[in-house]
Design an enzyme around this catalytic site. Structure first.
Site, PDB file in Angstrom:
ATOM      1  CE1 TYR A 225      36.108  45.360  53.682  1.00 46.44           C
ATOM      2  CE2 TYR A 225      35.666  45.310  56.041  1.00 46.44           C
ATOM      3  CZ  TYR A 225      35.319  45.710  54.766  1.00 46.44           C
ATOM      4  OH  TYR A 225      34.184  46.459  54.573  1.00 46.44           O
TER       5      TYR A 225
ATOM      6  CB  SER B 183      34.180  48.934  57.161  1.00 45.70           C
ATOM      7  OG  SER B 183      33.560  47.880  57.886  1.00 45.70           O
TER       8      SER B 183
HETATM    9  P1  NAP Z   1      29.173  44.262  46.975  1.00 44.05           P
HETATM   10  O1  NAP Z   1      27.722  44.023  47.113  1.00 44.05           O
HETATM   11  O2  NAP Z   1      30.085  43.094  46.859  1.00 44.05           O
HETATM   12  O3  NAP Z   1      29.444  45.264  45.755  1.00 44.05           O
HETATM   13  C1  NAP Z   1      30.762  45.659  45.475  1.00 44.05           C
HETATM   14  C2  NAP Z   1      30.781  46.611  44.300  1.00 44.05           C
HETATM   15  O4  NAP Z   1      32.137  47.011  44.059  1.00 44.05           O
HETATM   16  C3  NAP Z   1      30.284  45.990  43.016  1.00 44.05           C
HETATM   17  O5  NAP Z   1      29.656  46.984  42.247  1.00 44.05           O
HETATM   18  C4  NAP Z   1      31.559  45.528  42.320  1.00 44.05           C
HETATM   19  O6  NAP Z   1      31.340  45.411  40.931  1.00 44.05           O
HETATM   20  C5  NAP Z   1      32.492  46.682  42.695  1.00 44.05           C
HETATM   21  N1  NAP Z   1      33.913  46.378  42.675  1.00 44.05           N
HETATM   22  C6  NAP Z   1      34.593  45.418  43.357  1.00 44.05           C
HETATM   23  N2  NAP Z   1      35.893  45.450  43.042  1.00 44.05           N
HETATM   24  C7  NAP Z   1      36.056  46.485  42.158  1.00 44.05           C
HETATM   25  C8  NAP Z   1      37.165  47.028  41.474  1.00 44.05           C
HETATM   26  N3  NAP Z   1      38.407  46.526  41.606  1.00 44.05           N
HETATM   27  N4  NAP Z   1      36.953  48.084  40.655  1.00 44.05           N
HETATM   28  C9  NAP Z   1      35.726  48.603  40.485  1.00 44.05           C
HETATM   29  N5  NAP Z   1      34.638  48.121  41.117  1.00 44.05           N
HETATM   30  C10 NAP Z   1      34.807  47.083  41.936  1.00 44.05           C
HETATM   31  O7  NAP Z   1      29.740  45.091  48.224  1.00 44.05           O
HETATM   32  P2  NAP Z   1      28.969  46.037  49.277  1.00 44.05           P
HETATM   33  O8  NAP Z   1      28.542  45.180  50.395  1.00 44.05           O
HETATM   34  O9  NAP Z   1      27.993  46.898  48.593  1.00 44.05           O
HETATM   35  O10 NAP Z   1      30.204  46.926  49.782  1.00 44.05           O
HETATM   36  C11 NAP Z   1      30.485  48.163  49.176  1.00 44.05           C
HETATM   37  C12 NAP Z   1      31.473  48.930  50.046  1.00 44.05           C
HETATM   38  O11 NAP Z   1      30.945  49.035  51.356  1.00 44.05           O
HETATM   39  C13 NAP Z   1      32.835  48.245  50.184  1.00 44.05           C
HETATM   40  O12 NAP Z   1      33.857  49.207  50.219  1.00 44.05           O
HETATM   41  C14 NAP Z   1      32.721  47.547  51.521  1.00 44.05           C
HETATM   42  O13 NAP Z   1      33.967  47.352  52.127  1.00 44.05           O
HETATM   43  C15 NAP Z   1      31.874  48.546  52.292  1.00 44.05           C
HETATM   44  N6  NAP Z   1      31.160  47.983  53.435  1.00 44.05           N
HETATM   45  C16 NAP Z   1      30.153  47.081  53.249  1.00 44.05           C
HETATM   46  C17 NAP Z   1      29.492  46.584  54.360  1.00 44.05           C
HETATM   47  C18 NAP Z   1      28.334  45.621  54.255  1.00 44.05           C
HETATM   48  O14 NAP Z   1      27.843  45.174  55.299  1.00 44.05           O
HETATM   49  N7  NAP Z   1      27.843  45.296  53.084  1.00 44.05           N
HETATM   50  C19 NAP Z   1      29.866  46.992  55.650  1.00 44.05           C
HETATM   51  C20 NAP Z   1      30.909  47.910  55.783  1.00 44.05           C
HETATM   52  C21 NAP Z   1      31.540  48.415  54.669  1.00 44.05           C
HETATM   53  P3  NAP Z   1      32.290  44.510  39.963  1.00 44.05           P
HETATM   54  O15 NAP Z   1      32.504  43.207  40.660  1.00 44.05           O
HETATM   55  O16 NAP Z   1      31.549  44.428  38.671  1.00 44.05           O
HETATM   56  O17 NAP Z   1      33.546  45.302  39.817  1.00 44.05           O
END
Ligand code: NAP
Length: 258
Positions: A157, A143
């Site tokens: 985080y 991130s």
């Molecule tokens: P999201 O929409 O909340 O999706 C998260 C995914 O991770 C889901 O598939 C969830 O499925 C899975 N997950 C969560 N905990 C888990 C665990 N313990 N074991 C296995 N799977 C798990 O999140 P996102 O926004 O796509 O973010 C994805 C990644 O990008 C993260 O690492 C986040 O920090 C990073 N990121 C996101 C943003 C943003 O703006 N969206 C920005 C910077 C970085 P289940 O709940 O079914 O397990």
């Protein structure tokens, strides 16, 4: 100009929705064999079904990145289904907000366990296969928050996401002699279900803080992951790529208003 990734096998943790789903669908469209991973089996299976319906090859498994035995089962599922592990996208992550005056030890542990220890456990489960093959690509979803910026409520985080980069640099050195690269994508604010959960006020303010005037798409992040997985990126390791529409660039609000 770009070599095909068709036939490569890829594991994507956290691919039932959001960025991970975008990465899984895009690698599927490139002809990769995809293992979709999340804790909720039904959701991961829906993504695998989407890839299959589009003519690709995909399987799904329910696994929790915080559990070593689940990560070993995940790697075994990829071996059973596809015979090898070429690419690991360690993407699963959580971002619950808590300021320091309210953050509990268990809040802190949950974020570090999923985002940082989960990265270690996913990578550990896959490297023996990659070493045996003498090739592999590991792509972390970090991130901008932590490695580059800060935001109230996300000290745990930010620590986890900066920690992923510290992990990456030494892992890259250890794995380079085995033909394995380790790189990280640093997304800015990307339109995902998880981000939407932070509320419309947060989303509106974030859009206004991005010089390009929009949130990123999951495809924007998938394209960066594809680059790190490509043959053309064979000599790139231990590096991070910010994909944020210029979000980290303004030195003040005045820079955006002028
Ligand atoms: P999201 O929409 O909340 O999706 C998260 C995914 O991770 C889901 O598939 C969830 O499925 C899975 N997950 C969560 N905990 C888990 C665990 N313990 N074991 C296995 N799977 C798990 O999140 P996102 O926004 O796509 O973010 C994805 C990644 O990008 C993260 O690492 C986040 O920090 C990073 N990121 C996101 C943003 C943003 O703006 N969206 C920005 C910077 C970085 P289940 O709940 O079914 O397990």
């Amino acid at each position: 100009m770009w070599s095909s990734l068709s036939g490569r096998t890829v594991i994507v943790t956290g691919s039932s929705r959001g960025i991970g789903r975008g990465i899984a669908l895009r690698f599927g469209a490139e002809g990769c064999q995809v293992l979709a991973v999340s804790r909720q089996r039904d959701d991961a299976e829906k993504v695998a079904a989407e890839i299959t319906a589009a003519g690709g090859i995909a399987k799904a498994i329910a696994a929790d990145v915080t559990r070593r035995e689940d990560m070993q089962a995940m790697a075994q599922a990829a071996r059973d289904a596809f015979g090898r592990i070429d690419i690991l996208c360690a993407n699963a992550g959580i971002f619950p907000a808590a300021t320091l005056d309210t953050m509990t030890e268990s809040d802190f542990d949950a974020v570090i366990d999923t985002n940082l220890k989960g990265t270690f456990l996913a990578v550990s489960a896959c490297i023996a296969d990659m070493k045996r093959q003498r090739s592999g690509r590991i792509i972390l979803t970090s991130s901008i928050t932590g490695p580059v910026t800060g935001f109230p409520g996300w000290s745990h985080y930010g620590a986890s996401k900066a920690g992923q980069l510290g992990f990456m640099r030494t892992a890259a050195i250890e794995l380079a002699p085995h033909g394995i690269t380790v790189n990280a994508v640093l997304p800015g604010n990307i339109a995902t279900e998880g981000l939407a959960g932070l509320g419309s006020d947060y989303v509106r303010k974030m859009e206004a803080s991005v010089p390009m005037g929009r949130l990123g798409s999951v495809a924007d992040i998938a394209h960066a992951a594809l680059f790190f997985a490509s043959d053309e990126a064979a000599y790139v390791t231990g590096q991070s790529l910010v994909v944020d529409g210029g979000q980290i660039l303004p030195e003040s609000l005045a820079a955006l208003e002028s």
